[in-house]
Design a protein around this motif. Structure first.
Motif, PDB file in Angstrom:
ATOM      1  N   ASP A  21       4.503   2.795  -4.050  1.00 34.26           N
ATOM      2  CA  ASP A  21       3.648   3.373  -5.090  1.00 34.26           C
ATOM      3  C   ASP A  21       4.250   3.414  -6.489  1.00 34.26           C
ATOM      4  OD1 ASP A  21       1.414   4.015  -3.399  1.00 34.26           O
ATOM      5  OD2 ASP A  21       2.647   5.602  -2.546  1.00 34.26           O
ATOM      6  N   ARG A  26      -3.679   4.871  -6.476  1.00 39.27           N
ATOM      7  CA  ARG A  26      -3.973   3.468  -6.180  1.00 39.27           C
ATOM      8  C   ARG A  26      -5.445   3.164  -6.406  1.00 39.27           C
ATOM      9  NH1 ARG A  26      -0.642   4.397  -1.494  1.00 39.27           N
ATOM     10  NH2 ARG A  26      -2.449   4.224  -0.092  1.00 39.27           N
ATOM     11  N   ASP A  41      -5.787  -1.181  -4.402  1.00 41.11           N
ATOM     12  CA  ASP A  41      -5.816  -1.008  -2.952  1.00 41.11           C
ATOM     13  C   ASP A  41      -7.259  -0.989  -2.468  1.00 41.11           C
ATOM     14  OD1 ASP A  41      -5.382  -0.483  -0.329  1.00 41.11           O
ATOM     15  OD2 ASP A  41      -4.584   1.542  -0.610  1.00 41.11           O
ATOM     16  N   ALA A  70      -8.258   2.024  -0.249  1.00 44.55           N
ATOM     17  CA  ALA A  70      -8.089   3.375  -0.777  1.00 44.55           C
ATOM     18  C   ALA A  70      -9.282   4.287  -0.490  1.00 44.55           C
ATOM     19  CB  ALA A  70      -7.802   3.324  -2.283  1.00 44.55           C
ATOM     20  N   ARG A  90       0.820  -1.212   0.000  1.00 46.30           N
ATOM     21  CA  ARG A  90       0.000   0.000   0.000  1.00 46.30           C
ATOM     22  C   ARG A  90       0.853   1.262   0.000  1.00 46.30           C
ATOM     23  NH1 ARG A  90      -2.653   1.131   4.135  1.00 46.30           N
ATOM     24  NH2 ARG A  90      -4.177   2.404   3.027  1.00 46.30           N
TER      25      ARG A  90
END
Length: 438
Positions: free
Chosen positions: A215, A408, A414, A417, A212
């Protein structure tokens, strides 16, 4: 006319001419005098006519009800927390740190037994100097979107402890299986393959545990460089200690110049190629299996670059250093600059989407998503009452993280998110209100 007895005086009759008499009340005088307090307590005296007590001031008068003062809210009251890491990820981190602790005990025993405490301490102190330089440069690269401190520490520790310890174990195993290798084969073939594999494994573990926060390419370069810097730190302790034991201060000085001055970024640059490849996989929303494939390609490039570096010592080190290694290092710097610009462009694009929805103004996007804008924003915050630069830094940090979360969410990699996006939007609104408060 009246009859019998003396006549009673008329209380209402006017006084005789020339005689002044005090006026008489039309009712008999009371036989008992009452105090003001008794009048006030009388059942026959209305409250509005009763004598009132005298106070020193208006504020001294008692009130029948005094409401409590409102409680001042906390500065962070109502701010939703960011989603916590998953339990499985935390357990994996604890297990990995436990493994690092066991390997650290083995390394301490190795250095104390084979190199001695005195030489090891000298090597440790000298090795801290190039490590500090590399860490400062990596910190400058990572300032745009700082990585979690836990994983920064883990990356350095993996390179300094696990990668070195596993490399030593692999060297022992290969010696037992295939016998002693030649100096060229050991330095140009075995060392690059084994070392870059175990260093790259650390970057891959960070990706798998902290997907997470992993990136893109810049994050991969940062983690790769930190692992490489940690590996070089422990390796430098060994080289500096051996140089001191074998050749004294003169040989130690030469070794420090070659490793600590001329090539402090070598290992960081090698492993950053692995990190770059894994970062590209993260940006493209690749699966764990695809990320491993990307990482192996990056490792191959790191091994080739590492082998070329070690092989230069068998030909003409200084010639290849200035003809080949320096241009490669300059190209590495320009590549980092290009990646940072791409990161800033992506941040500005994602925050621009929030601006179009009314969350930010276009001026705020410029302030939050450009280096020049951040500099101006911090200077403006410093002139506010109480020096509000810490608030501005939090505003910038949360906005940059929000852009990464948006990325994301766009790629769909994710599931947390949306919750994190909501929390960051509330936090950025609160930070702006605090900055503008009088």
């Amino acid at each position: 006319m009246s009859s019998g007895g003396p006549s009673q005086p008329n209380p209402y009759a006017p006084p005789p001419a020339g005689q002044a008499q005090p006026p008489q009340p039309p009712y008999p005088a009371p036989q008992q005098q009452y105090s003001a307090q008794q009048y006030a307590q009388s059942n026959y005296t209305p409250q509005r006519f009763a004598p009132q007590p005298v106070y020193a001031s208006v504020l001294a008068q008692p009130t029948p009800y005094s409401p409590p003062a409102p409680v001042a809210p906390s500065p962070a009251q109502g701010l939703p927390p960011l989603p916590a890491a998953r339990r499985g990820g935390r357990i994996a981190v604890y297990v990995l740190f436990g493994l690092l602790g066991l390997l650290l005990l083995g390394l301490v025993g190795y250095f104390g037994l084979f190199l001695g405490p005195g030489a090891s301490i000298v090597g440790l102190v000298l090795a801290l100097l190039p490590l500090s330089v590399v860490f400062f440069v990596v910190w400058m690269i990572d300032r745009w979107e700082p990585e979690p401190k836990t994983f920064v520490f883990f990356a350095i520790a993996w390179g300094a402890i696990a990668a070195v310890g596993l490399t030593l174990l692999a060297d022992i195993a290969l010696t037992v299986l295939f016998g002693q290798r030649g100096e060229f084969a050991g330095a140009v073939i075995q060392a690059p393959i084994v070392e870059e594999f175990f260093k790259g494994l650390g970057v891959l573990l960070v990706f798998l545990v902290a997907r997470r926060t992993f990136d893109g390419p810049v994050d991969g370069v940062v983690y790769g460089a930190l692992v490489g810097a940690g590996f070089a730190f422990t390796e430098n302790i060994q080289y500096f200690a051996i140089s001191l034991i074998e050749g004294g201060g003169e040989q130690l000085t030469v070794t420090f110049i070659l490793r600590g001055v001329m090539s402090p970024f070598a290992h960081a640059m090698f492993t950053s190629l692995t990190g770059l490849a894994i970062g590209l996989a993260a940006r493209r929303h690749a699966s764990a299996g695809a990320a491993v494939g990307y990482g192996l390609v990056g490792m191959l490039g790191a091994m080739l670059l590492h082998g070329l570096w070690n092989g230069s010592s068998f030909v003409n080190f200084f010639l290849l250093y200035f003809v080949l290694q320096v241009p490669l290092f300059v190209g590495f710097i320009f590549g980092i600059i290009a990646l940072r610009r791409e990161e800033a462009r992506l941040t500005r694009a994602r925050l621009g989407e929030y601006a179009a929805a009314g969350w930010f103004t276009p001026e705020e996007v410029t302030m939050l998503a450009t280096p020049a804008g951040r500099k101006v924003g911090l200077a403006w915050a410093a002139r506010l009452r109480g020096d509000r630069r810490p608030l501005m830094r939090e505003f910038i940090k949360d906005a940059t993280t929000l852009a990464a979360v948006r990325q994301r969410a766009v790629t769909g990699r994710d599931p947390l998110a949306p919750a994190e996006e909501h929390a960051l939007l509330v936090r950025t609104r609160a930070a702006r209100a605090a900055l503008l408060a009088y």
